[in-house]
Every structure is written in C-alpha cells, then in structure tokens.
Design a protein around this motif. Structure first.
Motif, PDB file in Angstrom:
ATOM      1  N   ILE A 175      -0.211  48.638  47.650  1.00 34.83           N
ATOM      2  CA  ILE A 175      -0.981  49.912  47.412  1.00 34.83           C
ATOM      3  C   ILE A 175      -0.181  49.956  45.804  1.00 34.83           C
ATOM      4  O   ILE A 175      -1.335  49.682  44.575  1.00 34.83           O
ATOM      5  CB  ILE A 175      -0.332  51.168  48.170  1.00 34.83           C
ATOM      6  CG1 ILE A 175      -1.664  50.988  49.545  1.00 34.83           C
ATOM      7  CG2 ILE A 175      -1.118  52.489  46.885  1.00 34.83           C
ATOM      8  CD1 ILE A 175      -0.874  52.034  50.530  1.00 34.83           C
ATOM      9  N   GLY A 233      -1.116  47.636  42.797  1.00 30.83           N
ATOM     10  CA  GLY A 233      -2.003  49.028  41.963  1.00 30.83           C
ATOM     11  C   GLY A 233      -1.872  49.019  40.264  1.00 30.83           C
ATOM     12  O   GLY A 233      -3.116  49.276  40.360  1.00 30.83           O
ATOM     13  N   TYR A 238      -5.514  47.309  39.754  1.00 29.45           N
ATOM     14  CA  TYR A 238      -6.114  47.640  40.160  1.00 29.45           C
ATOM     15  C   TYR A 238      -6.702  48.876  38.776  1.00 29.45           C
ATOM     16  O   TYR A 238      -7.533  48.801  38.538  1.00 29.45           O
ATOM     17  CB  TYR A 238      -6.691  48.873  41.384  1.00 29.45           C
ATOM     18  CG  TYR A 238      -5.080  47.864  42.528  1.00 29.45           C
ATOM     19  CD1 TYR A 238      -6.064  46.222  42.614  1.00 29.45           C
ATOM     20  CD2 TYR A 238      -4.820  48.383  43.451  1.00 29.45           C
ATOM     21  CE1 TYR A 238      -5.288  45.801  43.154  1.00 29.45           C
ATOM     22  CE2 TYR A 238      -4.486  47.913  44.928  1.00 29.45           C
ATOM     23  CZ  TYR A 238      -4.513  46.838  44.547  1.00 29.45           C
ATOM     24  OH  TYR A 238      -4.109  46.164  46.111  1.00 29.45           O
ATOM     25  N   VAL A 278      -7.683  46.306  49.046  1.00 28.43           N
ATOM     26  CA  VAL A 278      -6.666  46.785  49.450  1.00 28.43           C
ATOM     27  C   VAL A 278      -5.690  46.413  50.645  1.00 28.43           C
ATOM     28  O   VAL A 278      -4.554  45.885  50.589  1.00 28.43           O
ATOM     29  CB  VAL A 278      -6.138  48.606  49.568  1.00 28.43           C
ATOM     30  CG1 VAL A 278      -4.785  48.711  49.431  1.00 28.43           C
ATOM     31  CG2 VAL A 278      -5.684  48.939  48.335  1.00 28.43           C
TER      32      VAL A 278
END
Length: 270
Positions: free
Chosen positions: A168, A172, A175, A253
């Motif tokens: 995450i 992340g 992302y 994820v």
C-alpha cells in the motif's frame, strides 16, 4: 540516544537529516558505509562521524539502524554479531522478516522491523513497524523517535501486515506517480504544453490530497461533493467505473502484497 546507521544511502540520509533537525547532536550519530564518497557526503551534510566497517565502537551506541540492501543483510548481520551488546536493532531492509534477521544475528531479538516509503526523503513518509518480543517499551519509543523523523508511523500487530504496508504505502508512491502520468498525458492530448500538463496534474493531486488530509470525512464523501449527476466529473467517473479501474487498482495492490510475501520467503531462505 546514540544511533549508528549501517548503510548510508538515501533512506539513512533522510533519517539522519530528520534526527539532526529535531535536535539529535551529530556527535551522537555514526554512519557506516563501504563507499567513501557516501561517507564524505554524510559528513559534509550532517557533520556526523563515519566508518567503513562495523567495529567495537558500536557497543557505545544504543540503537543500530540497518539501512542496507536486502540481498546483503545476512552478511551484514553476521558481521555485526561480535559488536552486539543489547542494542535495539531497527531494520528498514525490505522483505527481510524479523525472525530471519534475529537468526542471522545469533538469536538477538531486540529488533524492530519497519517499512518506510520514499516520501521520507522529504520528511513526508509513512512507516509501518513491528517489534519482536524482546523489545521493551523504552525501545519502542526509541524506534518511534527514529522513524518519525521522516514522517508518520503506524505500528502493526502481525508481521505479515508489513507485506500489506509494502503493497500500500511502500509501493504506493509509484501508483500516485502513475496516476499523475495519466493526468499529464490527458492534459497534453487536450492541447496543453508538457510544462502546463505537469503543473495541472501535480497541483490537482497535491491539493486534493491535502484537502483529504485536512478533512475528517471519508474520501468517498469528498468525491461525491465534486460529482454532479450528468456533469463533467460524473462523465469521467462513469468511464472509470466502466473500465473497472478501482477494481484493477485493488487487484494490483493485492498482487504487490502477494509478491512481498514471496520475497520474504526467498530472501529469508538462507
């Protein structure tokens, strides 16, 4: 608190900078790195002491931060064994489970394993932490003090949750950059210059993120407030839903989480 960093790369540099900014005296920080230019850079930036290899000076430090690549952590841990004297060991090496590190350290169990992310480099990171049973309350506070120098911290209850933290927040930022790339591409295709596209995409993302951070309401409510039935935002979100983008992000994820577990098995199998 006297802190020795084993490895002087970007994350160590970020933590050292945060600690010094918060008031830790440079004389209480040591960085060990085989690379001479890295050591020289740390001395120039922070005024700390450095060394090229672990030595008995480490016994004078109550906290050791392992900031080396996962592939070399086993060798580093074995080199540290003769210099352990009840210190708290904090590992920021991705993928290496605390139980495996404890084994490589000859049974030493005063270990906190953590997963930071790259925004720590500007003091805006978030780090997940897990402590082995040998870590007492004072050492937990010490770990919090070190890691919070680079941003927020979250203690997890099970080490397996660090795989999810990796998926995450560890991965992340990529992302987020991916989404910014997409906004930039759309802006460029709609006639804006690359500079304008970047400005529009980044300002939109940082502004919306700060708005979410400052609000006590869930992101879904904030989204709904921007969305009018039949309006422009509604058109975009309907297109996203038709392409199952949210579901694809969740799947991605989960794929990262699965890979983190695999890497833990692979790296610890020694």
């Amino acid at each position: 608190m006297r802190i020795a960093f084993i490895g002087g790369g970007n994350m160590a540099n970020a933590l050292i900078g945060g600690l010094v900014k918060r008031g830790t005296a440079p004389r209480d920080i040591l960085a060990i790195d085989v690379n001479e230019s890295t050591r020289e850079g740390l001395v120039k930036l922070h005024g700390i002491d450095t060394a090229s290899a672990p030595n008995d000076r480490l016994r004078d430090f109550d906290t050791l931060v392992l900031a080396v690549k996962p592939q070399v952590l086993k060798d580093v841990a074995q080199a540290l064994q003769p210099h352990l004297n009840g210190q708290l060991v904090i590992s920021i090496a991705a993928g290496i489970r605390a139980s495996d590190l404890a084994r490589w350290l000859g049974g030493h169990n005063q270990i906190v394993r953590c997963m930071p992310n790259t925004p720590a480099l500007i003091g805006k990171g978030i780090t997940g932490l897990i402590a082995l049973s040998g870590v007492d309350s004072d050492q937990r506070k010490r770990a919090e003090s070190v890691l919070s120098a680079a941003g927020e911290i979250v203690w997890v209850e099970k080490e397996s949750q660090l795989d999810a933290v990796t998926a995450i927040s560890g991965s992340g930022p990529a992302y987020v950059f991916y989404f910014i790339e997409a906004l930039e591409q759309a802006a460029h295709e709609l006639g804006f210059t690359p500079k304008q596209a970047r400005q529009l995409a980044i300002a939109t993302f940082t502004g919306a993120s700060q708005l979410a951070a400052d609000s006590t309401e869930p992101a879904s409510v904030l989204r709904e407030r921007v969305t009018s039935k039949g309006g422009t935002t509604f058109a975009a979100l309907t297109s996203f839903e038709n392409d199952a983008i949210k579901a694809a992000i969740v799947r991605g994820v989960k794929a990262a989480n699965a890979r983190a577990k695999e890497l833990g098995d692979e790296l610890g199998d020694a």
